[in-house]
Design an enzyme around this catalytic site. Structure first.
Site, PDB file in Angstrom:
ATOM      1  N   HIS A  57       8.095 -29.994 -82.113  1.00  0.00           N
ATOM      2  CA  HIS A  57       6.910 -29.821 -81.288  1.00  0.00           C
ATOM      3  C   HIS A  57       5.897 -29.140 -82.195  1.00  0.00           C
ATOM      4  CE1 HIS A  57       9.543 -30.107 -77.467  1.00  0.00           C
ATOM      5  NE2 HIS A  57       9.033 -31.280 -77.802  1.00  0.00           N
ATOM      6  N   GLU A  82       4.706 -25.584 -81.819  1.00  0.00           N
ATOM      7  CA  GLU A  82       5.691 -24.493 -81.867  1.00  0.00           C
ATOM      8  C   GLU A  82       5.953 -24.197 -83.335  1.00  0.00           C
ATOM      9  OE1 GLU A  82       8.902 -25.641 -79.202  1.00  0.00           O
ATOM     10  OE2 GLU A  82       7.449 -26.264 -77.687  1.00  0.00           O
ATOM     11  N   GLU A 130      15.376 -21.765 -79.398  1.00  0.00           N
ATOM     12  CA  GLU A 130      14.033 -21.378 -78.966  1.00  0.00           C
ATOM     13  C   GLU A 130      13.827 -19.969 -79.502  1.00  0.00           C
ATOM     14  OE1 GLU A 130      11.975 -23.283 -77.335  1.00  0.00           O
ATOM     15  OE2 GLU A 130      13.201 -24.828 -76.367  1.00  0.00           O
TER      16      GLU A 130
HETATM   17 ZN   LIG Z   1       9.582 -27.251 -77.785  1.00  0.00          ZN
END
Ligand SMILES: [Zn+2]
Ligand SMILES: *[C@@H]1O[C@H](CO)[C@@H](O)[C@H](O)[C@H]1NC(C)=O
Ligand SMILES: *[C@@H]1O[C@H](CO)[C@@H](O)[C@H](O)[C@H]1NC(C)=O
Ligand SMILES: *[C@@H]1O[C@H](CO)[C@@H](O)[C@H](O)[C@H]1NC(C)=O
Ligand SMILES: *[C@@H]1O[C@H](CO)[C@@H](O)[C@H](O)[C@H]1NC(C)=O
Ligand SMILES: *[C@@H]1O[C@H](CO)[C@@H](O)[C@H](O)[C@H]1NC(C)=O
Ligand SMILES: *[C@@H]1O[C@H](CO)[C@@H](O)[C@H](O)[C@H]1NC(C)=O
Length: 427
Positions: free
Chosen positions: A85, A88, A282
């Site tokens: 992404h 990010e 994450e």
């Molecule tokens: Zn993501």
């Protein structure tokens, strides 16, 4: 004028020797950094592009370890991929610092030197360079740049085992899929940045239709261990509060589908189709924090980044041979009780299977050969080495009969016996 020139030269020199800075590196700078590293450490690195983004940016990978430029038998391949992404952004810079740390530790730090002798590390700081180029520096919530250059979410773009994924496969996704065909990766992380939690397969299950539920894989115990290795070494992820808006996640980990189901995710694809244990990390609540926050992110993540890499040396590994000691390619290697998604031997006959300490049974099979079952144990802190020899079906052999001996070798035995008997009598 001369003084000015001198100053410029000095500035240039100081730039050459400066350690990697805590600033975001755009695509040109990232490329330059990787080139610099691969020129300075040619023996233990190799830089290559695995393809192009939809807007024609190279998808750079740097390989690190003594196996970077030559094959070292049974050195496992581990990969880290970030910035899928594009907005990010933290993972991208963390991986640049990891690269810097690994190459500089080689020859100095004993643990990391031994690690790089026995492991091949593949690092891809950005899977979505086009998205990153669009993303907003310092903006914690903007989704601009999340998708690739033609607006596809790459973490919804892989073939899905549970439901047909009709989304057209993007160049970035295709590059990753091809890469996984070329290398047998054993362990992996997909770095993201929209929460603070380690998530593991499965991300999806049959007819999930958006409903959260624990989707357990046959290797759930190993995935939990891997996720915990990351979270427990991270001072805030381990607390499980994520960003105070999702979770709580006990110990900072969650099954992917239990958080929310995803169709076409990269981690399930790795595990199901490529025999690679991938989790999704994450690592930030803010999508694209300002540069001054990067040193803190590095401090909080560096132990996790390294500890997780080292998990690639657990479980069992070995070579699969035929009776003439030729290595066998494409043999299926499964562990009893977790045989749903077996691994295959590489072009060098190698296999690896990550397992926690315990007793197991390995099953190795290949069409045209008798399957072999072997018991073995795994102990903590070391990988069990177990080579396997497969016997060809219908092949004449002198191996001691085990009951399943092919008839042909018995016949041959008597023929040889008779000939020997006759020749003795002739003399
Ligand atoms: Zn993501
Ligand atoms: C090249 O790498 C060396 C060693 O890691 C470092 O000192 C130097 O600053 C780097 N130069 C650039 C332009 O990145
Ligand atoms: C990256 O930034 C440098 C200036 O620091 C600039 O010269 C270069 O064009 C930029 N590259 C990209 C791809 O934005
Ligand atoms: C070597 O590196 C490991 C992993 O980063 C670290 O834990 C250890 O403290 C380092 N050893 C020394 C002597 O610096
Ligand atoms: C972040 O981007 C959004 C648009 O996506 C905008 O509304 C917001 O003002 C931006 N925030 C900052 C701090 O720039
Ligand atoms: C999923 O849905 C399809 C079509 O509605 C149905 O045929 C199938 O049995 C379902 N599978 C499961 C495991 O529920
Ligand atoms: C969550 O809330 C606690 C207590 O208010 C705070 O200390 C912490 O910084 C918050 N964490 C995040 C990631 O926002």
């Amino acid at each position: 004028m001369i003084i000015l020139l001198g100053c410029l030269v000095l500035l240039e020199l100081s730039r050459m020797v400066a350690p990697l800075d805590f600033n975001y590196h755009n695509h040109t700078e990232l490329e330059q950094f990787l080139k610099n590293i691969s020129q300075q450490y040619p023996d233990i690195t190799r830089m290559h592009s695995i393809g192009k983004s939809v807007k024609d940016a190279d998808l750079w990978v740097i390989v690190i370890g003594e196996g970077a430029n030559k094959h070292v038998t049974l050195n496992p391949n581990v990969k880290y991929v970030a910035n899928m992404h594009g907005n990010e952004a933290v993972g991208r810079e963390m991986l640049l610092h990891l690269i810097d740390n690994l190459v500089k530790s080689y020859g100095g730090n004993t643990t990391l030197t031994n690690f790089l002798k026995t492991t091949t590390v593949h690092i891809m700081p950005t899977m979505n360079p086009d998205g990153f180029a669009d993303a907003s520096y310092g903006n914690c919530t903007s989704k601009t740049g999340r998708n690739n250059g033609v607006s596809y979410d790459l973490n919804r773009n892989f073939p899905d085992y549970w439901v047909e994924n009709k989304v057209p496969i993007q160049p970035e996704t295709r590059a990753i899929m091809n890469w996984m065909k070329e290398e047998q990766f054993v362990l992996s992380i997909n770095f993201q940045g929209s929460a603070l939690v380690a998530t593991y397969p499965f991300d999806n299950y049959p007819n999930a239709s958006g409903v959260s539920a624990y989707a357990s894989s046959p290797d759930d115990d190993v995935f939990r261990h891997l996720s915990l290795t990351y979270s427990k070494n991270h001072p805030t992820m381990r607390l499980g509060n994520s960003c105070n808006d999702s979770g709580p996640f006990k110990d900072g980990i969650t099954n992917g589908a239990l958080w929310y189901p995803v169709t076409g995710g990269m981690q399930d694809y790795n595990y199901i189709y490529a025999g690679c244990m991938e989790t999704t990390l994450e690592i930030s609540c803010c999508f694209y924090p300002t540069s001054d926050e990067l040193p803190g992110y590095w401090e909080r993540n560096k132990n996790s980044l390294i500890s997780y890499l080292m998990q690639v040396h657990m479980g069992v590994k070995g070579l699969v041979f035929d009776e003439n000691r030729n290595t066998l390619v494409g043999a299926t290697v499964a562990v009893k009780g977790r045989e749903q998604f077996p691994v295959k031997t590489t072009e060098y006959g190698e296999y690896w299977k990550l397992l926690l300490p315990g007793k197991y049974v390995l099953q190795v099979s290949l069409p045209g050969y008798y399957s072999v079952y072997k018991s073995f144990s795994v102990v903590s802190g070391t990988v069990t080495r177990m080579d396997v020899t497969l016997r060809e079906i219908g092949q004449v052999t002198y191996v001691k009969s085990t009951g399943s001996e092919p008839v042909s070798s018995l016949i041959l035995f008597w023929v040889v016996f008779l000939l020997a008997f006759l020749s003795v009598h002739e003399q």
